[in-house]
Design an enzyme around this catalytic site. Structure first.
Site, mmCIF file in Angstrom:
data_model
loop_
_atom_site.group_PDB
_atom_site.id
_atom_site.type_symbol
_atom_site.label_atom_id
_atom_site.label_comp_id
_atom_site.label_asym_id
_atom_site.label_seq_id
_atom_site.Cartn_x
_atom_site.Cartn_y
_atom_site.Cartn_z
ATOM 1 C CG ASP A 261 -6.338 2.452 -7.730
ATOM 2 O OD1 ASP A 261 -5.744 1.603 -7.051
ATOM 3 O OD2 ASP A 261 -6.625 3.583 -7.315
ATOM 4 C CG ASP B 151 0.487 2.777 -6.629
ATOM 5 O OD1 ASP B 151 0.711 3.585 -5.699
ATOM 6 O OD2 ASP B 151 -0.553 2.822 -7.313
ATOM 7 C CE1 TYR C 108 -2.608 7.725 -3.193
ATOM 8 C CE2 TYR C 108 -1.951 9.422 -4.756
ATOM 9 C CZ TYR C 108 -2.021 8.088 -4.386
ATOM 10 O OH TYR C 108 -1.483 7.131 -5.211
ATOM 11 N N GLY D 117 -12.558 3.256 -1.096
ATOM 12 C CA GLY D 117 -11.186 2.810 -1.349
ATOM 13 C C GLY D 117 -11.146 1.588 -2.246
ATOM 14 C CD GLU E 164 -3.093 -0.161 0.016
ATOM 15 O OE1 GLU E 164 -3.161 0.275 -1.145
ATOM 16 O OE2 GLU E 164 -3.673 -1.184 0.404
ATOM 17 C CB SER F 206 -10.307 1.349 -7.688
ATOM 18 O OG SER F 206 -9.107 1.427 -7.021
ATOM 19 C CB SER F 207 -15.939 3.723 -7.475
ATOM 20 O OG SER F 207 -15.573 4.902 -6.803
ATOM 21 N N GLY G 149 -16.143 6.093 -2.573
ATOM 22 C CA GLY G 149 -15.419 6.569 -1.382
ATOM 23 C C GLY G 149 -15.041 5.448 -0.440
#
Ligand code: GLA
Length: 390
Positions: free
Chosen positions: A179, A45, A229, A131, A42, A133-134, A129
């Site tokens: 993602d 990437d 982020y 987490g 996590e 990856s919508s 929302g």
């Protein structure tokens, strides 16, 4: 709340019905793309690390039909329809959600594709929302739809990178490649080990039916464009500069200790997370490749602690949900649990024995609700297929 997953055909059918009821036309194309959950690796990437996600049985589905015009008319559940003039170069504009689509169209325009006008209806079974990856799924489903409309098939990595660029340029989130790679490269019964230094995915079998994955959404929402982020990403960049290497893959804990005295404590902890998380992910990939899960629980707990204490992207609700899974423990069928995705809310991932999955999910649901008063959302999933025309 425990929820079962809609199948790809059910999502496709729902999108087709929405298209028919909103625009009165039959679809000629339906594209679907899954969300993802990350097992381990996590916030690395964007640090040349390794990540180990899977595509989940939760999808964005888009049904479309050409409309003989230069306009895309698009409806998404619960939102007002938007109209995009395809004869113009796409720019960032309101409403906010439309930028994921504008960004993907812009990428096709930059590649000199001539897009025909079309009507489209978007549906989704990916909680927003959470987490999961919508937004990547929306970009990847839309890119797949546009491929169909211009009758081309881009190389998968190119499509994933195009979707990532749309997210960077139009949604303002400087995300890594995880993602969009998971949403496009996903395969049934496979995890995706991504080497983020070379951008190469390697499939790792997850074919044992006795193992399942529970996704538990705390229903505490985060927004990746709110600065947390990008602040984390900047910390890792500053740390790498201080350490004096060009890639995190070449950094050892020793290199970090050598520069510790010159670092703010925060930067030291960010560095420790990156170096140790890369090592944990490599170990976890070996465990999955050799079907040896004896160490997976401690790798996942280690990852969670590191994200909570060193990277500071967890929150009370995520910590609680992880603690609830850990409390059920090995005796109850839990192999490991950790927060997943960008953090600041969202979901945790639990690896468990399939036979116990429903009971575990029920217990986590009930205990979380009792302790927080917040109704969570839990579902069990197996690795799913990536973006495709349905
Ligand atoms: C978000 C980003 C990904 C990745 C994760 C954290 O999901 O989009 O690129 O950085 O956070 O691992």
């Amino acid at each position: 709340m425990l929820e079962s997953n809609m199948t790809v055909s059910e999502i496709a059918l729902k999108a087709k019905k929405e298209l028919a009821s909103n625009f009165g036309v039959e679809s000629t194309l339906v594209a679907v793309a899954p969300g993802r959950v990350n097992l381990i690796g996590e916030h690395i990437d964007y640090c040349d690390g390794f990540v180990l996600p899977l595509a989940i049985e939760r999808y964005v589905g888009i049904a479309a039909c050409p409309n003989d015009s230069k306009t895309a008319r698009i409806i998404s559940t619960g939102k007002a329809a938007i109209e995009l003039d395809l004869s113009k170069e796409q720019q960032i504009a309101d409403p906010k959600w439309s930028n994921y689509l504008r960004g993907v169209i812009r990428e096709f325009q930059d590649l000199k594709y001539h897009l025909p006008g079309f009507d489209a209806a978007i549906v989704s079974s990916i909680p927003i929302g959470a987490g999961l990856s919508s937004s990547a799924a929306l970009e990847c489903a839309f890119a797949t739809l546009l491929e169909g409309l211009v009758d081309t098939v881009l190389p998968t990595a190119e499509k994933a990178l195009l979707a990532q660029k749309a997210e960077h340029d139009f949604a303002g989130v400087p995300c890594g490649i995880m993602d969009q790679f998971a949403s496009t490269f996903g395969m049934e019964d496979q995890l995706i080990l991504i080497d983020c230094r070379t951008s190469e995915p390697e499939m790792v079998p997850f074919s044992d039916p006795t193992l399942s994955i529970i996704v538990a959404n705390t229903n505490v929402s985060h927004d990746l464009s709110d600065g947390g982020y990008s602040a984390r990403r900047k910390d890792t960049e500053d740390a790498l500069t201080l350490i004096g290497k060009s890639s995190w893959r070449d950094v050892t804990m020793n290199d970090v200790y050598v520069r510790q005295a010159d670092m703010e404590d925060r930067i030291f902890r960010r560095s420790r997370h990156v170096v140790t998380e890369i090592a944990r992910t490599i170990e976890a990939a070996i465990a999955f490749k050799s079907d040896d899960f004896s160490n997976i629980g401690s790798l996942m707990s280690g990852s969670h602690r590191s994200l909570r204490d060193d990277f500071e992207v967890s929150c009370d609700e995520l910590d609680l949900m992880v603690a609830l899974a850990q409390e059920i423990g090995f005796e109850g069928g839990v192999l490991g649990a950790r927060m997943t995705g960008g953090g600041f809310g969202g979901s945790i991932v639990t690896l468990c024995h399939s036979i116990n999955a429903k009971v575990i999910a029920r217990q986590m649901n009930d205990r979380y609700l009792a302790q927080t008063g917040i109704e969570p959302l839990l579902f069990v999933t197996r690795p799913a297929a990536g973006a495709h025309l349905a």
